[in-house]
Write a protein that holds these residues in place. Structure first.
Motif, PDB file in Angstrom:
ATOM      1  N   PHE A   1      64.445 -81.160 -51.211  1.00 28.57           N
ATOM      2  CA  PHE A   1      65.168 -81.994 -52.163  1.00 28.57           C
ATOM      3  C   PHE A   1      64.286 -83.147 -52.657  1.00 28.57           C
ATOM      4  N   THR A   2      63.537 -83.755 -51.748  1.00 30.20           N
ATOM      5  CA  THR A   2      62.663 -84.866 -52.123  1.00 30.20           C
ATOM      6  C   THR A   2      61.544 -84.398 -53.054  1.00 30.20           C
ATOM      7  N   LEU A   3      60.953 -83.244 -52.738  1.00 33.01           N
ATOM      8  CA  LEU A   3      59.917 -82.679 -53.615  1.00 33.01           C
ATOM      9  C   LEU A   3      60.488 -82.364 -54.988  1.00 33.01           C
ATOM     10  N   GLY A   4      61.671 -81.764 -55.014  1.00 30.89           N
ATOM     11  CA  GLY A   4      62.313 -81.470 -56.291  1.00 30.89           C
ATOM     12  C   GLY A   4      62.583 -82.724 -57.102  1.00 30.89           C
ATOM     13  N   SER A   5      62.951 -83.818 -56.442  1.00 32.56           N
ATOM     14  CA  SER A   5      63.208 -85.087 -57.124  1.00 32.56           C
ATOM     15  C   SER A   5      61.941 -85.619 -57.782  1.00 32.56           C
ATOM     16  N   VAL A   6      60.812 -85.560 -57.062  1.00 34.70           N
ATOM     17  CA  VAL A   6      59.533 -86.015 -57.622  1.00 34.70           C
ATOM     18  C   VAL A   6      59.169 -85.200 -58.852  1.00 34.70           C
ATOM     19  N   LEU A   7      59.289 -83.878 -58.742  1.00 36.27           N
ATOM     20  CA  LEU A   7      58.920 -82.999 -59.855  1.00 36.27           C
ATOM     21  C   LEU A   7      59.858 -83.165 -61.049  1.00 36.27           C
ATOM     22  N   CYS A   8      61.145 -83.428 -60.791  1.00 38.44           N
ATOM     23  CA  CYS A   8      62.082 -83.690 -61.893  1.00 38.44           C
ATOM     24  C   CYS A   8      61.639 -84.918 -62.690  1.00 38.44           C
ATOM     25  N   GLY A   9      61.227 -85.952 -61.977  1.00 39.97           N
ATOM     26  CA  GLY A   9      60.792 -87.173 -62.645  1.00 39.97           C
ATOM     27  C   GLY A   9      59.529 -86.993 -63.457  1.00 39.97           C
TER      28      GLY A   9
ATOM     29  N   ALA B   1      77.063 -96.229 -61.699  1.00 35.69           N
ATOM     30  CA  ALA B   1      76.625 -97.618 -61.864  1.00 35.69           C
ATOM     31  C   ALA B   1      75.111 -97.738 -61.707  1.00 35.69           C
ATOM     32  N   LEU B   2      74.563 -97.135 -60.643  1.00 38.65           N
ATOM     33  CA  LEU B   2      73.119 -97.196 -60.411  1.00 38.65           C
ATOM     34  C   LEU B   2      72.368 -96.449 -61.500  1.00 38.65           C
ATOM     35  N   GLY B   3      72.919 -95.310 -61.933  1.00 37.79           N
ATOM     36  CA  GLY B   3      72.272 -94.549 -62.993  1.00 37.79           C
ATOM     37  C   GLY B   3      72.206 -95.327 -64.297  1.00 37.79           C
ATOM     38  N   GLY B   4      73.296 -95.989 -64.644  1.00 39.27           N
ATOM     39  CA  GLY B   4      73.292 -96.800 -65.854  1.00 39.27           C
ATOM     40  C   GLY B   4      72.264 -97.913 -65.801  1.00 39.27           C
ATOM     41  N   PHE B   5      72.135 -98.547 -64.636  1.00 39.75           N
ATOM     42  CA  PHE B   5      71.141 -99.623 -64.472  1.00 39.75           C
ATOM     43  C   PHE B   5      69.722 -99.082 -64.600  1.00 39.75           C
ATOM     44  N   LEU B   6      69.416 -97.988 -63.919  1.00 40.86           N
ATOM     45  CA  LEU B   6      68.057 -97.446 -63.931  1.00 40.86           C
ATOM     46  C   LEU B   6      67.668 -96.951 -65.320  1.00 40.86           C
ATOM     47  N   VAL B   7      68.587 -96.252 -65.989  1.00 42.35           N
ATOM     48  CA  VAL B   7      68.288 -95.742 -67.330  1.00 42.35           C
ATOM     49  C   VAL B   7      68.033 -96.901 -68.298  1.00 42.35           C
TER      50      VAL B   7
ATOM     51  N   GLY C   1      64.133 -96.491 -67.078  1.00 45.82           N
ATOM     52  CA  GLY C   1      64.004 -95.167 -67.654  1.00 45.82           C
ATOM     53  C   GLY C   1      64.680 -94.086 -66.811  1.00 45.82           C
ATOM     54  N   TRP C   2      64.980 -92.955 -67.460  1.00 46.62           N
ATOM     55  CA  TRP C   2      65.760 -91.903 -66.801  1.00 46.62           C
ATOM     56  C   TRP C   2      65.029 -91.235 -65.650  1.00 46.62           C
ATOM     57  N   ARG C   3      63.687 -91.269 -65.674  1.00 44.63           N
ATOM     58  CA  ARG C   3      62.940 -90.598 -64.606  1.00 44.63           C
ATOM     59  C   ARG C   3      63.218 -91.213 -63.239  1.00 44.63           C
ATOM     60  N   TYR C   4      63.591 -92.462 -63.211  1.00 47.48           N
ATOM     61  CA  TYR C   4      63.806 -93.143 -61.929  1.00 47.48           C
ATOM     62  C   TYR C   4      65.143 -92.776 -61.279  1.00 47.48           C
TER      63      TYR C   4
ATOM     64  N   PHE D   1      65.648 -89.870 -60.534  1.00 44.29           N
ATOM     65  CA  PHE D   1      65.137 -88.892 -59.578  1.00 44.29           C
ATOM     66  C   PHE D   1      64.208 -89.546 -58.554  1.00 44.29           C
ATOM     67  N   TYR D   2      63.391 -90.487 -59.009  1.00 43.94           N
ATOM     68  CA  TYR D   2      62.463 -91.149 -58.092  1.00 43.94           C
ATOM     69  C   TYR D   2      63.191 -91.944 -57.012  1.00 43.94           C
ATOM     70  N   VAL D   3      64.420 -92.389 -57.298  1.00 37.77           N
ATOM     71  CA  VAL D   3      65.156 -93.180 -56.316  1.00 37.77           C
ATOM     72  C   VAL D   3      65.436 -92.381 -55.047  1.00 37.77           C
ATOM     73  N   ASN D   4      65.403 -91.039 -55.156  1.00 37.60           N
ATOM     74  CA  ASN D   4      65.646 -90.192 -53.985  1.00 37.60           C
ATOM     75  C   ASN D   4      64.457 -90.133 -53.027  1.00 37.60           C
ATOM     76  N   VAL D   5      63.258 -90.472 -53.514  1.00 41.08           N
ATOM     77  CA  VAL D   5      62.047 -90.266 -52.722  1.00 41.08           C
ATOM     78  C   VAL D   5      62.043 -91.091 -51.434  1.00 41.08           C
ATOM     79  N   PRO D   6      62.237 -92.423 -51.493  1.00 41.23           N
ATOM     80  CA  PRO D   6      62.252 -93.170 -50.227  1.00 41.23           C
ATOM     81  C   PRO D   6      63.393 -92.760 -49.302  1.00 41.23           C
ATOM     82  N   ILE D   7      64.561 -92.443 -49.893  1.00 42.94           N
ATOM     83  CA  ILE D   7      65.688 -92.001 -49.071  1.00 42.94           C
ATOM     84  C   ILE D   7      65.345 -90.686 -48.379  1.00 42.94           C
ATOM     85  N   GLY D   8      64.729 -89.766 -49.121  1.00 44.25           N
ATOM     86  CA  GLY D   8      64.381 -88.465 -48.561  1.00 44.25           C
ATOM     87  C   GLY D   8      63.348 -88.567 -47.445  1.00 44.25           C
ATOM     88  N   ILE D   9      62.342 -89.426 -47.614  1.00 45.34           N
ATOM     89  CA  ILE D   9      61.310 -89.592 -46.587  1.00 45.34           C
ATOM     90  C   ILE D   9      61.911 -90.172 -45.309  1.00 45.34           C
ATOM     91  N   ILE D  10      62.727 -91.211 -45.461  1.00 48.11           N
ATOM     92  CA  ILE D  10      63.379 -91.820 -44.295  1.00 48.11           C
ATOM     93  C   ILE D  10      64.287 -90.806 -43.601  1.00 48.11           C
TER      94      ILE D  10
END
Length: 494
Positions: A105-113, A172-178, A182-185, A187-196
């Motif tokens: 899931f984390t790898l997919g999130s990086v590639l989506c971004g 709410a978080l999606g609206g703030f990040l977009v 930008g919209w790519r984030y 997906f990037y927001v999942n990366v630290p959560i996925g690693i932890i």
């Protein structure tokens, strides 16, 4: 030789101590924390993407009907893969499959971004769905195997809370990040959560001991996946292509034929992907059926309500979001309380009572008009939120505790599959029924005014809500009927 024995004994004692500390009951709350983290990430990502679709459509220069495949592909892939990973979890080990799911899931999130084309983005969303289905197919099973019967309802209640929190936080978080980065984030927001989450899983998840040495049903997996994709594509996109179009009719026909072939193949397999004999367990069967009806009705209401608020009452998107937040908030508050109560007093009354609360919520909506106020709508959202929070934890605990330990992997996958199928069916059929009803009401009017359009929508909306109330009553009757079949203490051993 004699000198070597104490050293070997000491090494064995150290290994035994390490394994016991990892499998100690004291660590079960850390196990639950990791499961909740993965659940939050998956539900957050599902809801956070919807907000970004218009922006992605503009920046990648594609139409809205095409960009919707970012969501559709994710749901279809998850639904078709859940039983497969439930089966693989029984073979490879639940902890292993869950941990790998975090990585995928984390790898997919990086590639989506990193994607710059819609085709690649849809493909990477499928990769994300593979990881999400690996986690969804094992999360409840890990909780059930880690917690005693007396605490399962509470643990599963917390799981329901984090499902609600993920869906609540996403928009709410999606609206703030977009808006800000930008919209790519999204997906990037999942990366630290996925690693932890992955690192925590490797530390705290118990060693897999109940793995099965059996062959994997590749033929059944392919047939099941293709049949489900065909059926769900037709149901989900019938309104887009037209229900009489060759692509929808062909997809539906092919899906049904492949599903029939899959069933015949599975009945003859020694180690099938889905062992249909599990449905002889009436508690499991009735629990799954009531859950399917509940998810279908709840998601249908959640899909139609924003249309009523925006198109009829003309509320802003921000106000609609705030009002719809009442449902997951009430669910997040109620779910752990219901789980705790079901541990103390039994699951039947809480599960059945939750479905009756949902019924009252749908019936309350029969009173809405083209000029309803805030307090004419909010009670229904509160009732459905409370009802859903009451129903899910005890029902999940009841179903998971009705089978033997060697079956909880595939049962976890089937539970998640039922949830996704209910949501897809509820969303698709409710929109179809409402549109057909509204068209019938306006059939004798050549150029309907806005007032007539609004009135016809409300009239059709009332009929759909009455239908959902009927579905919820059926689910409550089915849920209550289980009281004669099993006590939780007769299920899995602690």
């Amino acid at each position: 030789m004699q000198q070597g024995l104490p050293a070997q004994r000491k090494e064995k004692e150290m290994n035994l101590t390490c394994n016991n500390s990892k499998n100690s009951s004291n660590i079960r709350w850390f196990i639950l924390a990791d499961i909740l983290l993965g659940t939050f990430m998956a539900t957050l990502d599902s809801s956070i993407v919807n907000v970004a679709l218009p922006t992605i459509s503009t920046q990648l220069n594609v139409t809205l009907s095409i960009v919707q495949w970012i969501v559709v592909s994710y749901l279809l892939a998850i639904a078709s893969l859940l039983p497969i990973f439930g089966r693989l979890a029984d073979m490879w080990g639940r902890s292993k499959v869950y941990s790998i799911g975090f990585l995928v899931f984390t790898l997919g999130s990086v590639l989506c971004g990193l994607c710059n084309a819609i085709g690649m983005l849809v493909g990477m969303r499928v990769l994300q769905a593979v990881g999400a289905s690996m986690m969804m197919a094992t999360n409840q099973a890990i909780i059930v195997s880690s917690f005693p019967v007396s605490e399962r309802g509470r643990a599963l209640g917390l799981l329901g809370t984090f499902v609600a929190l993920g869906s609540l936080t996403g928009p709410a978080l999606g609206g703030f990040l977009v808006s800000w980065v930008g919209w790519r984030y999204i997906f990037y927001v999942n990366v630290p959560i996925g690693i932890i989450g992955y690192l925590l899983a490797k530390i705290v998840l118990p060693a897999d001991k109940d793995k099965k040495e059996v062959s994997f049903d590749y033929k059944g997996s392919i047939l099941f996946t293709m049949s489900l994709i065909g059926i769900l594509f037709a149901v989900n996109d019938g309104n887009v292509f037209g229900w009489s179009s060759p692509i929808i009719l062909g997809s539906l026909f092919l899906g049904v034929i492949l599903l029939a072939v899959f069933t015949l193949v599975e009945l003859r397999m020694e180690n099938p992907l889905i062992n249909f004999s599990i449905y002889r367990n009436r508690v499991f069967m009735l629990g799954n059926f009531s859950a399917f009806l509940n998810f279908a009705a709840t998601f249908a209401n959640a899909i139609l309500m924003p249309f009523y608020l925006q198109n009829v009452l003309h509320y802003s998107g921000f106000r609609v979001g705030l009002m719809m937040a009442f449902l997951p908030i009430c669910m997040a508050i109620t779910a752990p309380l219901s789980g705790y109560g079901s541990d103390k007093f039994g699951p039947i009354w809480f599960a059945t009572g939750g479905l009756l609360f949902n019924t009252l919520g749908y019936l309350f909506l029969l009173s809405v008009t083209t000029h309803s106020t805030f307090w004419g709508i909010i009670p229904s959202l509160i009732l459905v939120g409370v009802g859903t929070g009451m129903f899910q934890p005890p029902n999940n605990s009841f179903v998971m505790s009705s089978v033997s330990k060697d079956q909880i992997g595939i049962v976890n996958g089937l539970n998640a599959l039922i949830r996704n199928l209910g949501m897809i069916m509820g969303a698709s059929l409710s929109v179809l029924i409402l549109e057909r009803l509204q068209a019938t009401i306006l059939s004798g009017i050549a150029n309907p005014t806005q007032i007539q359009m609004d009135s016809s929508f409300v009239e059709a909306f009332h009929i759909v809500m009455a239908f959902l109330a009927g579905i919820s009553v059926c689910a409550a009757i089915i849920s209550f009927s289980r009281k004669n079949y099993i006590s939780l203490k007769d299920g899995l051993q602690e």
